[in-house]
Write a protein that holds these residues in place. Structure first.
Motif, PDB file in Angstrom:
ATOM      1  N   GLU A 169       0.870  -1.173   0.000  1.00  0.00           N
ATOM      2  CA  GLU A 169       0.000   0.000   0.000  1.00  0.00           C
ATOM      3  C   GLU A 169       0.907   1.222   0.000  1.00  0.00           C
ATOM      4  N   ALA A 170       0.521   2.242  -0.741  1.00  0.00           N
ATOM      5  CA  ALA A 170       1.342   3.453  -0.828  1.00  0.00           C
ATOM      6  C   ALA A 170       0.463   4.686  -0.792  1.00  0.00           C
ATOM      7  N   GLU A 171       1.055   5.781  -0.429  1.00  0.00           N
ATOM      8  CA  GLU A 171       0.328   7.052  -0.408  1.00  0.00           C
ATOM      9  C   GLU A 171       0.050   7.506  -1.836  1.00  0.00           C
ATOM     10  N   ASP A 172      -1.107   8.102  -2.046  1.00  0.00           N
ATOM     11  CA  ASP A 172      -1.429   8.658  -3.352  1.00  0.00           C
ATOM     12  C   ASP A 172      -0.671   9.978  -3.513  1.00  0.00           C
ATOM     13  N   PHE A 173      -0.707  10.529  -4.709  1.00  0.00           N
ATOM     14  CA  PHE A 173       0.008  11.784  -4.939  1.00  0.00           C
ATOM     15  C   PHE A 173      -0.835  12.723  -5.784  1.00  0.00           C
ATOM     16  N   GLY A 174      -0.529  14.015  -5.632  1.00  0.00           N
ATOM     17  CA  GLY A 174      -1.303  15.028  -6.350  1.00  0.00           C
ATOM     18  C   GLY A 174      -0.398  16.145  -6.849  1.00  0.00           C
ATOM     19  N   GLU A 175      -0.866  17.376  -6.718  1.00  0.00           N
ATOM     20  CA  GLU A 175      -0.114  18.516  -7.229  1.00  0.00           C
ATOM     21  C   GLU A 175       1.042  18.888  -6.302  1.00  0.00           C
ATOM     22  N   LYS A 176       1.964  19.631  -6.848  1.00  0.00           N
ATOM     23  CA  LYS A 176       3.102  20.142  -6.076  1.00  0.00           C
ATOM     24  C   LYS A 176       2.597  21.100  -4.999  1.00  0.00           C
ATOM     25  N   THR A 177       3.140  20.951  -3.806  1.00  0.00           N
ATOM     26  CA  THR A 177       2.779  21.854  -2.710  1.00  0.00           C
ATOM     27  C   THR A 177       4.029  22.446  -2.089  1.00  0.00           C
ATOM     28  N   GLY A 178       3.964  23.699  -1.710  1.00  0.00           N
ATOM     29  CA  GLY A 178       5.055  24.359  -1.002  1.00  0.00           C
ATOM     30  C   GLY A 178       6.233  24.707  -1.899  1.00  0.00           C
ATOM     31  N   ASP A 179       7.178  25.443  -1.348  1.00  0.00           N
ATOM     32  CA  ASP A 179       8.430  25.791  -2.023  1.00  0.00           C
ATOM     33  C   ASP A 179       9.546  25.012  -1.353  1.00  0.00           C
ATOM     34  N   ILE A 236       7.574  15.107  -6.275  1.00  0.00           N
ATOM     35  CA  ILE A 236       6.775  16.182  -6.875  1.00  0.00           C
ATOM     36  C   ILE A 236       7.047  17.499  -6.152  1.00  0.00           C
ATOM     37  N   ASN A 237       7.060  17.456  -4.834  1.00  0.00           N
ATOM     38  CA  ASN A 237       7.291  18.670  -4.047  1.00  0.00           C
ATOM     39  C   ASN A 237       8.714  19.207  -4.207  1.00  0.00           C
ATOM     40  N   ARG A 238       9.625  18.343  -4.617  1.00  0.00           N
ATOM     41  CA  ARG A 238      11.019  18.771  -4.831  1.00  0.00           C
ATOM     42  C   ARG A 238      11.242  19.343  -6.230  1.00  0.00           C
ATOM     43  N   CYS A 239      10.259  19.220  -7.117  1.00  0.00           N
ATOM     44  CA  CYS A 239      10.414  19.741  -8.484  1.00  0.00           C
ATOM     45  C   CYS A 239      10.518  21.263  -8.464  1.00  0.00           C
ATOM     46  N   VAL A 240      11.333  21.807  -9.358  1.00  0.00           N
ATOM     47  CA  VAL A 240      11.576  23.250  -9.373  1.00  0.00           C
ATOM     48  C   VAL A 240      10.424  24.033  -9.981  1.00  0.00           C
ATOM     49  N   SER A 241       9.490  23.328 -10.640  1.00  0.00           N
ATOM     50  CA  SER A 241       8.350  24.039 -11.229  1.00  0.00           C
ATOM     51  C   SER A 241       7.141  23.120 -11.274  1.00  0.00           C
ATOM     52  N   SER A 283      18.392  16.848  -3.173  1.00  0.00           N
ATOM     53  CA  SER A 283      18.446  18.073  -3.977  1.00  0.00           C
ATOM     54  C   SER A 283      17.152  18.286  -4.760  1.00  0.00           C
ATOM     55  N   PRO A 284      16.890  19.520  -5.223  1.00  0.00           N
ATOM     56  CA  PRO A 284      15.695  19.791  -6.030  1.00  0.00           C
ATOM     57  C   PRO A 284      15.711  19.010  -7.341  1.00  0.00           C
ATOM     58  N   VAL A 285      14.541  18.655  -7.843  1.00  0.00           N
ATOM     59  CA  VAL A 285      14.408  17.992  -9.142  1.00  0.00           C
ATOM     60  C   VAL A 285      14.350  19.074 -10.211  1.00  0.00           C
ATOM     61  N   THR A 286      15.393  19.148 -11.023  1.00  0.00           N
ATOM     62  CA  THR A 286      15.483  20.225 -12.015  1.00  0.00           C
ATOM     63  C   THR A 286      14.913  19.848 -13.378  1.00  0.00           C
ATOM     64  N   ASP A 287      14.749  18.525 -13.634  1.00  0.00           N
ATOM     65  CA  ASP A 287      14.196  18.129 -14.931  1.00  0.00           C
ATOM     66  C   ASP A 287      13.586  16.737 -14.823  1.00  0.00           C
ATOM     67  N   VAL A 288      12.639  16.460 -15.727  1.00  0.00           N
ATOM     68  CA  VAL A 288      11.968  15.164 -15.809  1.00  0.00           C
ATOM     69  C   VAL A 288      11.972  14.744 -17.275  1.00  0.00           C
ATOM     70  N   LEU A 289      12.509  13.567 -17.572  1.00  0.00           N
ATOM     71  CA  LEU A 289      12.655  13.112 -18.952  1.00  0.00           C
ATOM     72  C   LEU A 289      11.969  11.778 -19.163  1.00  0.00           C
ATOM     73  N   ASP A 290      11.438  11.574 -20.351  1.00  0.00           N
ATOM     74  CA  ASP A 290      10.922  10.270 -20.742  1.00  0.00           C
ATOM     75  C   ASP A 290      12.075   9.450 -21.319  1.00  0.00           C
ATOM     76  N   TYR A 291      11.853   8.161 -21.472  1.00  0.00           N
ATOM     77  CA  TYR A 291      12.854   7.253 -22.028  1.00  0.00           C
ATOM     78  C   TYR A 291      13.302   7.742 -23.402  1.00  0.00           C
ATOM     79  N   GLY A 292      14.617   7.761 -23.627  1.00  0.00           N
ATOM     80  CA  GLY A 292      15.164   8.178 -24.912  1.00  0.00           C
ATOM     81  C   GLY A 292      15.503   9.649 -24.998  1.00  0.00           C
ATOM     82  N   GLU A 293      15.137  10.429 -23.981  1.00  0.00           N
ATOM     83  CA  GLU A 293      15.489  11.849 -23.980  1.00  0.00           C
ATOM     84  C   GLU A 293      16.854  12.037 -23.312  1.00  0.00           C
ATOM     85  N   TYR A 294      17.483  13.186 -23.596  1.00  0.00           N
ATOM     86  CA  TYR A 294      18.867  13.409 -23.201  1.00  0.00           C
ATOM     87  C   TYR A 294      18.969  14.528 -22.162  1.00  0.00           C
TER      88      TYR A 294
END
Length: 548
Positions: free
Chosen positions: A85-95, A359-364, A419-430
């Motif tokens: 069992e795991a926690e669900d997730f939603g939108e980014k919250t906080g800075d 999600i909360n660690r993402c920069v945007s 550290s903050p998450v600065t980017d999110v890539l799909d498979y095959g992206e650079y």
């Protein structure tokens, strides 16, 4: 940390056994007296207070399972009494506010690497030979057989001598003497290389390129383009049949998207254009030799640690991975990011349950939304195929204490540091952004490491608690043990032992700094990782679709 049990987070309702514990042993945990109802193997977990049916199980401060039945205080958690069992997730919250590590020991350090025209810096200098389609695997193998020993890149095979001795004993009727035959320790070749500045010529066979979905073929083209663009690659020879789905022209388009200013030797040959195999192979060998001679003119030069792009992987994980090897690698990753470098966290099925934290660690909000979308799409695809993230733990994981996917994921995510998450890539992206990047890959060890190298990783840190003989053809893989027993049992594959964290002899910061020191030496060519010495050149593209 005491030497018998550990509560990872103050809100956890289970303890981790740091050593084998016997039934009847009693512990005083913050005023709670716990008597073990049964023997608890090291790495496994037991309840602090009684858990009722339906109660949630907490580890690392989050939900990792649900009780299927009453679990008495001091009873072991197992697949019989706990489900995922795991926690669900939603939108980014906080800075998100990051407390970066102290980098004073490393801020002026450098490594010796190969500077590429586009600004990337390689930790190695390899030539690649890759087929666009499985039909060309045989021709790749012929080129491999022609090149390796003649250029001084061959590795001795001590098992050939072993077989020869057994064959001679068999011929003479001395089969009872087989037990006396032993194999010599595997060593690196001492043969002098013709091209002293080239670290190797690598041949990457695969079984894709045609007969599957167009999407899979396009993903293969993107992956191959990423490998060619990887800073550890000096140049490449590509063999194409000509009629397959994975067209070399599409691969070139992908390469231009990744790097509009690509400037490396690149040889692309199509068998249906060249004619006979002899013509194809003769031209491929001649042009490859000339290209390698050009690549040999490059040499290592000093580079800042900000040029490191470090992939983060775990495989054959155990119940100690999330409290020793993974957080130690996470600290090393944080050091790299704080120094201006890049870290890549992949294996999306092993991020199940920690999505909201990332999600909360993402920069945007945009990055957060992309991660959320990729996770949901992947989970839905797994369920549509009759599986799900809850089926991720392997028999080895379960045997060594990782009984739910959320439990495994909570520990696996520690590789990504803080550290903050600065980017999110799909498979095959650079990768093109410094900081921590999330890359969508399977949890499969080789499919994941293959993807990270294709995304530009010039180093890979690979943690294991059970022992995983995995490497990569172009990117050095440093193998990190979570426990003493593994490091002692399989010293041929382990580079660093973080079992000292479990025994209380070292802390996470010390081990993280030790890992980065090793990275610098391997990146500079001063040392080779065990995977490099053993020639563990694993390459498996991810096949997401069906065969047609």
């Amino acid at each position: 940390m005491n030497h018998k049990t550990l509560q990872i987070h103050s809100t956890d309702n289970v303890l981790v056994a740091l050593q084998d514990l016997s039934a009847g042993e009693t512990f005083d945990h913050k005023g709670i007296i716990i008597t073990l109802k049964e023997s608890i193997p090291a790495k496994h977990k037991f309840a602090i207070n009684e858990l009722k049916k339906g109660d949630q199980v907490f580890m690392y401060g989050g939900i990792v399972g649900k009780a299927l039945s009453i679990i008495p205080s001091g009873a072991v958690l197992s697949t019989q009494n706990v489900i995922h069992e795991a926690e669900d997730f939603g939108e980014k919250t906080g800075d998100y506010q990051w407390d970066a590590p102290d980098i004073s020991k490393f801020k002026d350090r450098t490594f010796m690497g190969f500077h590429r025209p586009d600004g990337q810096v390689g930790t190695g200098n390899y030539w690649l030979v890759i087929p666009m389609v499985f039909c060309e695997n045989r021709n790749v193998d012929i080129i491999k057989d022609a090149f390796l020993e003649e250029l001084g890149f061959g590795k001795p095979n001590p098992f050939k001598k072993m077989v020869r001795e057994m064959a001679n004993l068999y011929k003479s009727g001395q089969t009872r003497a087989f037990d006396s035959v032993s194999v010599e320790t595997m060593v690196e070749t001492t043969e002098e290389k013709l091209f002293e500045n080239i670290d190797g010529i690598k041949f990457l066979n695969h079984h894709l390129g045609c007969g599957g979905t167009r999407t899979d073929s396009q993903a293969l083209c993107a992956l191959i383009a990423g490998y060619i663009n990887n800073p550890n690659v000096a140049g490449a020879t590509i063999l194409s049949l000509g009629c397959q789905n994975a067209q070399s022209s599409y691969m070139e388009e992908k390469l231009r998207l990744i790097n509009p200013n690509f400037n490396k030797p690149l040889i692309i040959l199509e068998q249906q254009v060249e004619g006979t195999e002899q013509k194809l192979l003769s031209r491929a060998i001649k042009e490859t030799f000339i290209g390698m001679a050009e690549a040999n003119t490059q040499s290592r030069e000093s580079a800042p640690l900000s040029k490191l792009v470090v992939g983060l992987e775990c495989g054959g994980s155990d119940g100690f991975s999330g409290i020793s090897a993974n957080p130690a690698v996470g600290y090393a990753a944080d050091l790299v990011v704080a120094l201006g470098g890049t870290a890549i966290l992949s294996e999306f099925p092993e991020l199940c349950g920690v999505e909201q934290e990332l999600i909360n660690r993402c920069v945007s909000d945009e990055k957060a939304e992309r991660f959320s979308t990729l996770m949901r799409l992947y989970a839905a695809a797994a369920e549509a195929a009759g599986s799900g993230f809850d089926m991720n733990p392997s028999p080895g994981n379960i045997k060594d204490g990782l009984i739910t996917d959320a439990m495994k994921s909570s520990g696996a995510a520690k590789k990504g540091g803080t550290s903050p998450v600065t980017d999110v890539l799909d498979y095959g992206e650079y990768v093109n952004t410094p900081g921590l990047t999330l890359l969508c890959t399977p949890g499969n060890d080789v499919e994941s490491t293959t993807a990270m190298a294709g995304a530009g990783a010039n180093m890979i840190l690979f943690t294991t608690g059970l022992g995983t003989p995995t490497g990569n053809p172009i990117t050095p893989v440093i193998k990190i043990s979570s426990n003493h027993k593994l490091a002692e049992r399989m010293p041929d594959i382990i580079d660093i032992n973080t079992g000292f964290v479990i025994s209380g002899e070292k802390n996470i910061q010390q081990m993280g700094e030790e890992i980065l020191e090793k990275v610098i030496k391997v990146a500079s060519g001063e040392e080779k990782s065990k995977a490099m010495i053993l020639g563990q050149d694993d390459f498996i593209p991810w096949k997401r679709g069906v065969s047609l």
